[in-house]
Design a protein around this motif. Structure first.
Motif, short mmCIF file in Angstrom:
data_model
loop_
_atom_site.label_atom_id
_atom_site.label_comp_id
_atom_site.label_asym_id
_atom_site.label_seq_id
_atom_site.Cartn_x
_atom_site.Cartn_y
_atom_site.Cartn_z
N TRP A 23 -81.44 -89.33 68.14
CA TRP A 23 -81.97 -88.47 69.21
C TRP A 23 -81.78 -87.01 68.81
O TRP A 23 -80.66 -86.57 68.55
N ALA A 24 -82.87 -86.27 68.74
CA ALA A 24 -82.79 -84.83 68.48
C ALA A 24 -82.47 -84.09 69.77
O ALA A 24 -81.90 -82.98 69.75
N LEU A 25 -82.86 -84.69 70.89
CA LEU A 25 -82.57 -84.13 72.22
C LEU A 25 -82.45 -85.33 73.16
O LEU A 25 -83.26 -86.25 73.07
N PRO A 43 -75.44 -74.98 67.55
CA PRO A 43 -75.33 -75.05 66.09
C PRO A 43 -76.61 -75.60 65.44
O PRO A 43 -77.49 -76.12 66.14
N ASN A 44 -76.69 -75.50 64.13
CA ASN A 44 -77.83 -76.06 63.40
C ASN A 44 -77.99 -77.53 63.78
O ASN A 44 -77.01 -78.27 63.82
N GLY A 45 -79.23 -77.91 64.04
CA GLY A 45 -79.52 -79.32 64.32
C GLY A 45 -79.21 -79.74 65.75
O GLY A 45 -79.29 -80.91 66.09
N ALA A 46 -78.86 -78.78 66.63
CA ALA A 46 -78.48 -79.13 68.01
C ALA A 46 -79.68 -79.59 68.84
O ALA A 46 -79.51 -80.26 69.86
N GLY A 47 -80.89 -79.18 68.44
CA GLY A 47 -82.08 -79.59 69.20
C GLY A 47 -82.86 -78.43 69.80
O GLY A 47 -83.77 -78.65 70.61
N LYS A 48 -82.56 -77.22 69.39
CA LYS A 48 -83.21 -76.04 69.98
C LYS A 48 -84.72 -76.03 69.70
O LYS A 48 -85.53 -75.88 70.61
N SER A 49 -85.08 -76.16 68.41
CA SER A 49 -86.52 -76.16 68.07
C SER A 49 -87.22 -77.33 68.74
O SER A 49 -88.36 -77.20 69.20
N THR A 50 -86.54 -78.46 68.81
CA THR A 50 -87.14 -79.64 69.45
C THR A 50 -87.46 -79.34 70.91
O THR A 50 -88.56 -79.64 71.39
N LEU A 51 -86.51 -78.71 71.62
CA LEU A 51 -86.76 -78.37 73.02
C LEU A 51 -87.94 -77.41 73.15
O LEU A 51 -88.82 -77.59 74.00
N SER A 192 -81.59 -68.32 69.12
CA SER A 192 -81.03 -67.45 68.08
C SER A 192 -79.57 -67.83 67.83
O SER A 192 -78.90 -68.38 68.70
N HIS A 193 -79.11 -67.51 66.62
CA HIS A 193 -77.68 -67.66 66.31
C HIS A 193 -76.98 -66.31 66.44
O HIS A 193 -75.77 -66.23 66.22
N LEU A 194 -77.72 -65.27 66.75
CA LEU A 194 -77.17 -63.91 66.72
C LEU A 194 -76.68 -63.54 68.12
O LEU A 194 -77.40 -62.98 68.95
N1 LIG Z 1 -89.55 -83.78 61.86
C1 LIG Z 1 -88.31 -84.28 61.92
N2 LIG Z 1 -88.02 -85.48 61.38
C2 LIG Z 1 -86.79 -86.01 61.46
N3 LIG Z 1 -85.75 -85.40 62.05
C3 LIG Z 1 -85.96 -84.20 62.59
C4 LIG Z 1 -87.25 -83.57 62.55
N4 LIG Z 1 -87.16 -82.38 63.18
C5 LIG Z 1 -85.89 -82.26 63.59
N5 LIG Z 1 -85.16 -83.35 63.24
C6 LIG Z 1 -83.74 -83.57 63.53
O1 LIG Z 1 -83.54 -83.37 64.91
C7 LIG Z 1 -82.32 -82.70 65.15
C8 LIG Z 1 -82.59 -81.42 65.93
O2 LIG Z 1 -83.34 -80.53 65.11
P1 LIG Z 1 -83.83 -79.11 65.62
O3 LIG Z 1 -84.68 -78.53 64.55
O4 LIG Z 1 -84.38 -79.25 66.98
O5 LIG Z 1 -82.42 -78.33 65.69
P2 LIG Z 1 -82.16 -76.77 65.87
O6 LIG Z 1 -81.10 -76.66 66.92
O7 LIG Z 1 -83.42 -76.03 66.10
O8 LIG Z 1 -81.54 -76.39 64.45
P3 LIG Z 1 -81.54 -74.99 63.62
O9 LIG Z 1 -80.58 -74.08 64.33
O10 LIG Z 1 -81.01 -75.42 62.29
O11 LIG Z 1 -82.95 -74.49 63.58
C9 LIG Z 1 -81.68 -82.45 63.78
O12 LIG Z 1 -80.74 -83.47 63.55
C10 LIG Z 1 -82.85 -82.56 62.84
O13 LIG Z 1 -82.42 -83.02 61.58
#
Ligand SMILES: Nc1ncnc2c1ncn2[C@@H]1O[C@H](COP(=O)(O)OP(=O)(O)OP(=O)(O)O)[C@@H](O)[C@H]1O
Length: 301
Positions: A23-25, A43-51, A192-194
């Motif tokens: 689950w990304a989110l 943090p990186n990979g927390a799901g921000k871009s996914t949201l 943002s991380h900033l």
């Molecule tokens: N297209 C994809 N295929 C497989 N896994 C994905 C894909 N996109 C994101 N993930 C996974 O989903 C999770 C959330 O990713 P996401 O990019 O939403 O995190 P983020 O908080 O934006 O990270 P960052 O700060 O590094 O940009 C991560 O574990 C990522 O590896």
């Protein structure tokens, strides 16, 4: 025109997105009031871009719902017209000039303010007749922002828009963003991380940790509810008077320092052996990110 303060710009309910089995989110429940400038941190990979991608309708949820101004963004052209999105790394057609991108935007968007975009870019000295691939990262970020604003969005989603910029360019970018949205009342969700940048401009916080919402609410309220407490060494910090929950504790031989949620907003603990200090947004975010219970959820507004 400013948004109705009681209106909801973005709302999610048990929202989830999965890649394969991961689950990304997950279980994301949020309500972002209209007119706010919200920081999306984690943090990186927390799901921000996914949201953000779910909110702009680029991804389909695997669970739950997302609503923008009360409507599903997927397949609803009216809602999509209300959303401006600047993706990570500000992807733009690199062979086109800003002028050409502005002209293209007019064909693709019903509500498009080409003059606003041109005036903004000219005003800050960005060349509009040079292919954007030949601009600096900061200049490209400004072009992407100008294009997103030309849509006159009611909700502006920005995914780490200033990450590649030097401190001065970042300062200018954030300033430009703030002045652009101040008059229109546009709701902004900015990942943002900033943290220092976010502290300067954001009045709402959404903190994601390992696919979950860990903390969300009005920044002033959250800051008023938390204190750094220093007192005699204790192994039972949750028993300190005035402490509702301990977010982070550190100890020396004689002293304990806590970042704690307090029982009463804005008050200081009654025990005179303990001193209390206000926290910054950065202190708060770092404490929650470092907290052992990564799935604690605290949503206040
Ligand atoms: N297209 C994809 N295929 C497989 N896994 C994905 C894909 N996109 C994101 N993930 C996974 O989903 C999770 C959330 O990713 P996401 O990019 O939403 O995190 P983020 O908080 O934006 O990270 P960052 O700060 O590094 O940009 C991560 O574990 C990522 O590896």
């Amino acid at each position: 025109m400013t948004e109705d303060a009681h209106e909801t710009a973005l709302e999610t309910d048990a929202l989830g997105k999965r890649y394969g089995r991961a689950w990304a989110l997950r279980g994301c429940a949020l309500r972002l009031p209209a007119g706010r400038i919200a920081a999306l941190v984690g943090p990186n990979g927390a799901g921000k871009s996914t949201l953000l991608h779910l909110a702009v309708g680029l991804l389909r949820p695997d669970a739950g719902q997302v609503r923008v101004f009360g409507r599903d963004p997927r397949g609803d052209s009216e809602t999509l017209a209300d959303i401006g999105f600047v993706a990570q790394d500000t992807p733009l057609y690199r062979d086109f000039t800003a002028d050409e991108l502005i002209t293209m935007g007019a064909r693709l968007n019903r509500r498009w303010d080409a003059d606003l975009a041109r005036d903004r870019l000219t005003g800050i000295g960005i060349p509009t007749r040079k292919p954007v691939g030949g601009l600096s990262g900061g200049q490209r970020a400004q072009v992407a922002l100008a294009l997103a604003l030309a849509k006159r969005p009611r909700l502006l989603l920005l995914d780490e828009p200033a990450a590649a910029l030097d401190p001065l360019a970042r300062h200018e970018f954030m300033g430009a963003l703030m002045s652009a949205v101040a008059e229109s009342g546009t709701t902004v969700l900015l990942s943002s991380h900033l943290l220092a940048d976010l502290e300067r401009v954001c009045d709402y916080l959404i903190l994601l940790q390992t696919a979950h919402v860990q903390l969300a609410g009005d920044v002033d309220e959250l800051l008023a509810q938390h204190r750094t407490l220093t007192g005699p060494r204790t192994d039972r910090p949750e028993a300190v008077p005035g402490v509702r929950s301990v977010i982070r504790a550190s100890h020396t031989d004689r002293q304990t320092t806590l970042l704690a949620r307090t029982t009463t907003t804005g008050t200081v603990p009654t025990d005179p052996a303990w001193s209390a200090h206000e926290v910054s947004l950065e202190d708060l975010v770092l404490a929650y990110l470092g907290a052992a219970d990564t799935h604690r959820t605290e949503v206040t507004a």
